[in-house]
Design a protein around this motif. Structure first.
Motif, mmCIF file in Angstrom:
data_model
loop_
_atom_site.group_PDB
_atom_site.id
_atom_site.type_symbol
_atom_site.label_atom_id
_atom_site.label_comp_id
_atom_site.label_asym_id
_atom_site.label_seq_id
_atom_site.Cartn_x
_atom_site.Cartn_y
_atom_site.Cartn_z
ATOM 1 N N GLU A 6 0.802 -1.284 -0.006
ATOM 2 C CA GLU A 6 -0.111 0.009 -0.033
ATOM 3 C C GLU A 6 0.783 1.252 -0.158
ATOM 4 O OE1 GLU A 6 -3.295 0.681 0.198
ATOM 5 O OE2 GLU A 6 -3.574 -1.523 -0.268
ATOM 6 N N PRO A 7 0.655 2.366 -0.855
ATOM 7 C CA PRO A 7 1.321 3.372 -0.734
ATOM 8 C C PRO A 7 1.355 4.021 0.640
ATOM 9 C CG PRO A 7 -0.592 3.979 -2.107
ATOM 10 C CD PRO A 7 -0.706 2.286 -1.757
ATOM 11 N N VAL A 8 2.601 4.417 0.962
ATOM 12 C CA VAL A 8 2.478 5.313 2.231
ATOM 13 C C VAL A 8 2.169 6.625 2.260
ATOM 14 C CG1 VAL A 8 4.198 6.082 4.184
ATOM 15 C CG2 VAL A 8 4.637 3.904 3.080
ATOM 16 N N LEU A 9 1.102 6.894 3.139
ATOM 17 C CA LEU A 9 0.690 8.180 3.002
ATOM 18 C C LEU A 9 1.401 9.193 3.947
ATOM 19 C CD1 LEU A 9 -3.250 7.321 3.796
ATOM 20 C CD2 LEU A 9 -2.284 8.201 1.499
ATOM 21 N N ARG A 10 1.297 10.374 3.291
ATOM 22 C CA ARG A 10 1.992 11.542 4.241
ATOM 23 C C ARG A 10 0.644 11.818 5.194
ATOM 24 N NH1 ARG A 10 2.835 14.028 -0.701
ATOM 25 N NH2 ARG A 10 1.671 15.820 0.031
ATOM 26 N N PHE A 11 1.099 12.360 6.253
ATOM 27 C CA PHE A 11 0.411 12.823 7.323
ATOM 28 C C PHE A 11 -0.838 13.631 6.931
ATOM 29 C CE2 PHE A 11 -0.916 15.960 10.656
ATOM 30 C CZ PHE A 11 -1.332 14.925 11.652
ATOM 31 N N THR A 12 -0.416 14.741 5.938
ATOM 32 C CA THR A 12 -1.724 15.637 5.542
ATOM 33 C C THR A 12 -2.555 14.842 4.479
ATOM 34 O OG1 THR A 12 -0.118 16.381 3.754
ATOM 35 C CG2 THR A 12 -0.368 17.750 6.002
ATOM 36 N N ARG A 17 -7.783 12.644 3.402
ATOM 37 C CA ARG A 17 -8.418 11.310 3.209
ATOM 38 C C ARG A 17 -9.595 11.120 4.241
ATOM 39 N NH1 ARG A 17 -5.026 7.042 -0.117
ATOM 40 N NH2 ARG A 17 -4.502 8.498 -1.904
ATOM 41 N N LEU A 18 -9.185 11.181 5.489
ATOM 42 C CA LEU A 18 -10.198 11.108 6.928
ATOM 43 C C LEU A 18 -11.299 11.897 6.642
ATOM 44 C CD1 LEU A 18 -10.734 9.185 9.273
ATOM 45 C CD2 LEU A 18 -9.214 10.934 10.378
ATOM 46 N N ALA A 19 -10.929 13.458 6.356
ATOM 47 C CA ALA A 19 -12.026 14.191 6.274
ATOM 48 C C ALA A 19 -12.935 13.971 5.069
ATOM 49 C CB ALA A 19 -11.376 15.717 5.878
ATOM 50 N N HIS A 20 -12.437 13.254 4.043
ATOM 51 C CA HIS A 20 -13.215 13.014 2.968
ATOM 52 C C HIS A 20 -14.359 11.687 3.462
ATOM 53 C CE1 HIS A 20 -12.201 15.831 -0.141
ATOM 54 N NE2 HIS A 20 -10.838 15.656 0.381
ATOM 55 N N LEU A 21 -13.539 10.783 4.017
ATOM 56 C CA LEU A 21 -14.481 9.680 4.591
ATOM 57 C C LEU A 21 -15.580 10.190 5.653
ATOM 58 C CD1 LEU A 21 -14.698 6.717 4.636
ATOM 59 C CD2 LEU A 21 -12.935 6.682 6.718
ATOM 60 N N VAL A 22 -15.069 10.947 6.570
ATOM 61 C CA VAL A 22 -16.228 11.286 7.380
ATOM 62 C C VAL A 22 -17.358 12.117 6.770
ATOM 63 C CG1 VAL A 22 -16.539 13.114 9.406
ATOM 64 C CG2 VAL A 22 -14.552 11.336 9.480
ATOM 65 N N GLN A 23 -16.783 13.086 5.942
ATOM 66 C CA GLN A 23 -17.925 13.566 4.854
ATOM 67 C C GLN A 23 -18.869 12.595 4.164
ATOM 68 O OE1 GLN A 23 -15.612 16.367 2.531
ATOM 69 N NE2 GLN A 23 -15.715 17.984 3.822
ATOM 70 N N ARG A 114 -21.045 4.236 12.546
ATOM 71 C CA ARG A 114 -20.335 3.946 11.338
ATOM 72 C C ARG A 114 -18.978 4.033 11.250
ATOM 73 N NH1 ARG A 114 -24.204 4.737 6.179
ATOM 74 N NH2 ARG A 114 -26.006 3.655 7.070
ATOM 75 N N LEU A 115 -18.539 5.251 11.963
ATOM 76 C CA LEU A 115 -17.143 5.658 12.442
ATOM 77 C C LEU A 115 -16.439 4.768 13.160
ATOM 78 C CD1 LEU A 115 -17.069 9.558 12.482
ATOM 79 C CD2 LEU A 115 -16.595 8.139 10.487
ATOM 80 N N ASP A 116 -17.245 4.459 14.231
ATOM 81 C CA ASP A 116 -16.696 3.225 15.179
ATOM 82 C C ASP A 116 -16.568 1.799 14.498
ATOM 83 O OD1 ASP A 116 -16.466 4.662 17.533
ATOM 84 O OD2 ASP A 116 -18.496 4.153 18.474
ATOM 85 N N VAL A 117 -17.188 1.494 13.697
ATOM 86 C CA VAL A 117 -17.162 0.424 12.746
ATOM 87 C C VAL A 117 -15.916 0.374 11.787
ATOM 88 C CG1 VAL A 117 -18.177 -0.784 10.963
ATOM 89 C CG2 VAL A 117 -19.582 -0.466 12.939
ATOM 90 N N LEU A 118 -15.802 1.474 11.426
ATOM 91 C CA LEU A 118 -14.643 1.645 10.550
ATOM 92 C C LEU A 118 -13.346 1.691 11.276
ATOM 93 C CD1 LEU A 118 -16.086 4.588 7.993
ATOM 94 C CD2 LEU A 118 -15.358 2.196 7.394
ATOM 95 N N SER A 161 -20.044 18.240 18.190
ATOM 96 C CA SER A 161 -19.725 19.031 16.984
ATOM 97 C C SER A 161 -20.272 18.464 15.634
ATOM 98 C CB SER A 161 -18.312 19.169 17.066
ATOM 99 O OG SER A 161 -17.569 17.868 16.817
ATOM 100 N N GLY A 162 -20.372 19.319 14.813
ATOM 101 C CA GLY A 162 -20.851 18.822 13.525
ATOM 102 C C GLY A 162 -20.049 18.019 12.735
ATOM 103 N N PRO A 163 -19.383 18.814 11.861
ATOM 104 C CA PRO A 163 -18.328 18.225 10.738
ATOM 105 C C PRO A 163 -17.487 17.257 11.253
ATOM 106 C CG PRO A 163 -18.673 20.617 10.477
ATOM 107 C CD PRO A 163 -19.281 20.220 11.986
ATOM 108 N N ALA A 164 -16.823 17.353 12.583
ATOM 109 C CA ALA A 164 -15.922 16.619 12.937
ATOM 110 C C ALA A 164 -16.192 15.132 13.346
ATOM 111 C CB ALA A 164 -14.834 17.065 13.956
ATOM 112 N N GLU A 165 -17.492 15.097 13.432
ATOM 113 C CA GLU A 165 -18.041 13.721 14.073
ATOM 114 C C GLU A 165 -18.452 12.786 13.048
ATOM 115 O OE1 GLU A 165 -20.963 14.879 16.872
ATOM 116 O OE2 GLU A 165 -19.847 14.298 18.195
#
Length: 165
Positions: A6-12, A17-23, A114-118, A161-165
């Motif tokens: 798997e390609p190694v992701l940089r921190f940012t 990608r996590l932000a997109h997944l939460v959205q 869903r986030l807990d399952v992920l 909070s809204g967007p971060a959850e």
């Protein structure tokens, strides 16, 4: 034998990608309740009580006119009501109706489940480390900008909070 890594992701990259997944999760759950993702985020922000329009514009990253339209549509559906701010007659707070509160709670629970399952396979120590790191990023952002992302920072109890959850 050839193995692929798997390609190694940089921190940012990982954060983006996590932000997109939460959205995406917000989008999926909101559809189940006939909401837009922004309506779901609005309802989640209101779970613990009324919030002023100015705070909502900051929390949802919307212009005043866009927030007004969002609140108008939610109000038309019977999910929220506007109430006058007792300290400033020119301002109003937005609060959930009984139906809005019910939908807000099931939507919030759906997103968090869903986030807990992920993250289900993530060891507890990694979860704690990730939570601490994210908390540090949010705290740093608040200290630089004055924008608050959690009720603990506001001193308002346990507001979700809204967007971060």
């Amino acid at each position: 034998m050839v193995t692929t890594k798997e390609p190694v992701l940089r921190f940012t990259e990982a954060l983006v990608r996590l932000a997109h997944l939460v959205q995406q999760v917000f989008g999926e759950v909101s559809k189940e309740h006939d909401l837009t993702p922004q309506q779901a985020q609005l309802l989640c922000l209101l779970i613990d009580g009324p919030v002023g329009m100015s705070e909502l514009t900051r929390a949802l990253h919307l212009e005043k006119s866009s927030l007004t339209g969002l609140v108008d549509r939610a109000e038309k559906r019977g999910l929220v009501v506007r109430t006058r701010d007792p300290r400033d007659r020119r301002a109003c707070h937005i609060e959930l109706t009984a139906d809005g509160s019910r939908i807000a709670v099931v939507t919030h629970e759906g997103v968090t489940h869903r986030l807990d399952v992920l993250a289900g396979e993530l060891p507890e120590g990694h979860r704690e480390l990730l939570t601490s790191a994210i908390g540090g990023i949010l705290t740093e952002h608040t200290s630089r900008t004055g924008r608050v992302w959690s009720a603990a920072d506001r001193g308002a109890g346990n507001r979700r909070s809204g967007p971060a959850e």
